[in-house]
Design an enzyme around this catalytic site. Structure first.
Site, PDB file in Angstrom:
ATOM      1  N   ARG A  36      54.580  35.613  51.127  1.00 56.34           N
ATOM      2  CA  ARG A  36      54.462  34.435  50.262  1.00 56.34           C
ATOM      3  C   ARG A  36      55.530  33.384  50.541  1.00 56.34           C
ATOM      4  O   ARG A  36      55.750  32.483  49.751  1.00 56.34           O
ATOM      5  CB  ARG A  36      54.499  34.853  48.784  1.00 56.34           C
ATOM      6  N   HIS A  66      49.021  41.897  58.647  1.00 54.08           N
ATOM      7  CA  HIS A  66      48.228  40.833  58.032  1.00 54.08           C
ATOM      8  C   HIS A  66      49.153  39.632  57.911  1.00 54.08           C
ATOM      9  O   HIS A  66      50.270  39.760  57.433  1.00 54.08           O
ATOM     10  CB  HIS A  66      47.729  41.291  56.656  1.00 54.08           C
ATOM     11  N   TYR A  69      49.867  34.603  53.647  1.00 52.99           N
ATOM     12  CA  TYR A  69      48.792  33.875  52.955  1.00 52.99           C
ATOM     13  C   TYR A  69      49.010  32.363  52.994  1.00 52.99           C
ATOM     14  O   TYR A  69      48.112  31.600  52.650  1.00 52.99           O
ATOM     15  CB  TYR A  69      48.707  34.323  51.491  1.00 52.99           C
ATOM     16  N   HIS A 106      43.372  34.917  58.110  1.00 51.11           N
ATOM     17  CA  HIS A 106      42.306  34.153  57.454  1.00 51.11           C
ATOM     18  C   HIS A 106      42.224  32.833  58.205  1.00 51.11           C
ATOM     19  O   HIS A 106      43.246  32.147  58.343  1.00 51.11           O
ATOM     20  CB  HIS A 106      42.638  33.894  55.983  1.00 51.11           C
ATOM     21  N   GLU A 143      39.639  37.256  60.145  1.00 51.32           N
ATOM     22  CA  GLU A 143      38.987  37.997  59.056  1.00 51.32           C
ATOM     23  C   GLU A 143      37.898  37.147  58.411  1.00 51.32           C
ATOM     24  O   GLU A 143      38.118  35.964  58.130  1.00 51.32           O
ATOM     25  CB  GLU A 143      40.024  38.393  57.998  1.00 51.32           C
ATOM     26  N   ASP A 176      35.900  42.469  56.409  1.00 52.52           N
ATOM     27  CA  ASP A 176      36.228  42.909  55.049  1.00 52.52           C
ATOM     28  C   ASP A 176      34.908  43.082  54.288  1.00 52.52           C
ATOM     29  O   ASP A 176      34.145  42.131  54.144  1.00 52.52           O
ATOM     30  CB  ASP A 176      37.136  41.853  54.396  1.00 52.52           C
ATOM     31  N   HIS A 179      34.593  40.892  51.071  1.00 55.49           N
ATOM     32  CA  HIS A 179      34.384  39.474  51.402  1.00 55.49           C
ATOM     33  C   HIS A 179      32.958  39.236  51.906  1.00 55.49           C
ATOM     34  O   HIS A 179      32.322  38.248  51.527  1.00 55.49           O
ATOM     35  CB  HIS A 179      35.379  39.020  52.471  1.00 55.49           C
ATOM     36  N   HIS A 213      38.317  46.121  56.713  1.00 52.02           N
ATOM     37  CA  HIS A 213      38.984  46.221  55.420  1.00 52.02           C
ATOM     38  C   HIS A 213      37.956  46.845  54.488  1.00 52.02           C
ATOM     39  O   HIS A 213      36.899  46.260  54.238  1.00 52.02           O
ATOM     40  CB  HIS A 213      39.391  44.839  54.894  1.00 52.02           C
ATOM     41  N   ASP A 226      36.782  36.761  45.255  1.00 52.27           N
ATOM     42  CA  ASP A 226      37.552  37.683  46.089  1.00 52.27           C
ATOM     43  C   ASP A 226      38.359  38.633  45.213  1.00 52.27           C
ATOM     44  O   ASP A 226      39.551  38.453  45.022  1.00 52.27           O
ATOM     45  CB  ASP A 226      38.452  36.877  47.032  1.00 52.27           C
ATOM     46  N   HIS A 228      38.976  42.766  44.828  1.00 53.32           N
ATOM     47  CA  HIS A 228      38.691  44.095  45.370  1.00 53.32           C
ATOM     48  C   HIS A 228      38.598  45.127  44.253  1.00 53.32           C
ATOM     49  O   HIS A 228      39.309  45.027  43.269  1.00 53.32           O
ATOM     50  CB  HIS A 228      39.774  44.494  46.368  1.00 53.32           C
ATOM     51  N   GLU A 256      42.303  48.053  50.936  1.00 54.84           N
ATOM     52  CA  GLU A 256      43.124  47.024  50.287  1.00 54.84           C
ATOM     53  C   GLU A 256      42.776  47.016  48.796  1.00 54.84           C
ATOM     54  O   GLU A 256      42.561  45.979  48.194  1.00 54.84           O
ATOM     55  CB  GLU A 256      42.811  45.639  50.862  1.00 54.84           C
TER      56      GLU A 256
HETATM   57 ZN    ZN Z   1      40.071  39.872  49.733  1.00 49.59          ZN
HETATM   58 FE    FE Z   2      40.803  41.809  53.564  1.00 47.84          FE
HETATM   59 FE    FE Z   3      42.862  39.301  54.217  1.00 45.51          FE
END
Ligand code: ZN
Ligand code: FE
Ligand code: FE
Length: 276
Positions: A36, A66, A69, A106, A143, A176, A179, A213, A226, A228, A256
Site C-alpha cells: 500500500r 503480487h 495495489y 492487475h 491477472e 482468478d 474475478h 487464484h 470483488d 472473495h 486469497e
Molecule cells: Zn480479488
Molecule cells: Fe486475485
Molecule cells: Fe490480484
C-alpha cells in the site's frame, strides 16, 4: 499437485516459508514489499540470504509475488504512469533477487480516458519494464480482474490484446476464479467451467497461465463485485474447484480467501478432498 496460499511476510520475507511449512503447502504468493506504499526498501544482502536459505530448506516448488495495489500502468497522468513503471521495474528486480518466478499484476484502470487509450498506455508501460529488466527471466503475469469500474482485464480478450502487443515471452497470465465469475464467466457448472477454460485457452493460451487464484465469490455472476469467499461457501460452490484441482495439478493454485478462524487450513482441506 501445486497448492498453496497467499503467505504473510510480517516480520521478514523469509517468514512466508514458516507459514508454508505449517500449512503443508508447496507454492505461495507474497507481497515482496508493503503493497500500500509507493516506496519500497530495497532487498538487503542479509534479507536475500535469509530468504534463499529458507527457500532451499523448504518444500516450496514455485514462489511468486503480487504487485502493489497502487500500480496503474494505464494512468492518464504521466507522472503516475511513470511511477508505476518504476515500481513494477523494482518488483521484477526484487523477484529476480529472491528467486520468485513471476509477479502478478492487475493491468490497470482507465479512469476518465477511453479504454483503448488506457490499454495503449499499459502496453507501453509493460514494454518499458521489460526493457528495463532485460536480463531478468521473471514473468509478469497479468491477472484477470472483476471488471469493476474502469478496470482493464475483465475479459480474456483484453488480456490477450496486451500480451500480443507487448510481444514478450515474459508476459503471462494469472486466472482468478472469483474475478472471472463476477466479470461474467459462469463457471458454476462443469460445462461452464470447461467452456470458460477452453475459451481462455483459445484466447490467451493455457501454456501462458502461470497461476490460479482460487477464490469463491460473495458476489453474483456479472456483479463485478470483488469480494472473495471461503471455498464452497460462496456463489461458486465446489464444482469449479473440483474441475481445476483435477485438470491443472501442475499449475500453482493459491488461495486469497479470509484467513480468520483457520480459513486457510479449512480451505486447503476442502480443496484436497476434491481430488479424484
Ligand atoms: Zn480479488
Ligand atoms: Fe486475485
Ligand atoms: Fe490480484
Amino acid at each position: 499437485m501445486l497448492l498453496g496460499v497467499h503467505c504473510s511476510v510480517a516480520g521478514g520475507l523469509e517468514n512466508a516459508f514458516e507459514e508454508a511449512r505449517l500449512k503443508g503447502i508447496n507454492t505461495f504468493q507474497i507481497f515482496s514489499r508493503n503493497q500500500r506504499q509507493w516506496k519500497a526498501k530495497p532487498v538487503s544482502d542479509e534479507e536475500r540470504r535469509r530468504f534463499s536459505a529458507a527457500f532451499k530448506k523448504s518444500n516450496i516448488k514455485v514462489a511468486f509475488s503480487h504487485c502493489s495495489y497502487l500500480l496503474n500502468l494505464a494512468s492518464a497522468n504521466d507522472a503516475l504512469q511513470q511511477l508505476s513503471v518504476h515500481s513494477l521495474t523494482e518488483e521484477v528486480e526484487r523477484c529476480s533477487l529472491l528467486g520468485l518466478s513471476f509477479c502478478v499484476l492487475h493491468p490497470g484502470a482507465a479512469g476518465e480516458q477511453p479504454k483503448e487509450q488506457a490499454i495503449r498506455r499499459i502496453i507501453s508501460g509493460l514494454r518499458q519494464v521489460i526493457k528495463n529488466t532485460r536480463k531478468s527471466k521473471v514473468v509478469i503475469a497479468l491477472e484477470n480482474t472483476a471488471g469493476q469500474g474502469t478496470s482493464v482485464g475483465g475479459t480474456f480478450e483484453n488480456l490477450r490484446y496486451i500480451y500480443e502487443e507487448v510481444e514478450s515471452k515474459r508476459i503471462g497470465f494469472c486466472l482468478d476464479t472469483c474475478h472471472a465469475f463476477v466479470a461474467g464467466y459462469d463457471i458454476r457448472t462443469e460445462k461452464g467451467v470447461e467452456k470458460t477454460l477452453n475459451s481462455f485457452d483459445k484466447i490467451c493460451g493455457l501454456k501462458h497461465l502461470k497461476a490460479f487464484h482460487i477464490n469463491d465469490s460473495k458476489g453474483d455472476l456479472g456483479s463485478r463485485l470483488d469480494r472473495h469467499e471461503n471455498i464452497g461457501k460462496g456463489k461458486l460452490g465446489l464444482i469449479p474447484f473440483k474441475y481445476i484441482m483435477n485438470h491443472f495439478p501442475h499449475i500453482p493454485k493459491v488461495l486469497e480467501t479470509p484467513k480468520e478462524e483457520d480459513g486457510d487450513e479449512i480451505n486447503l482441506k476442502v480443496l484436497r478432498n476434491l481430488i479424484d
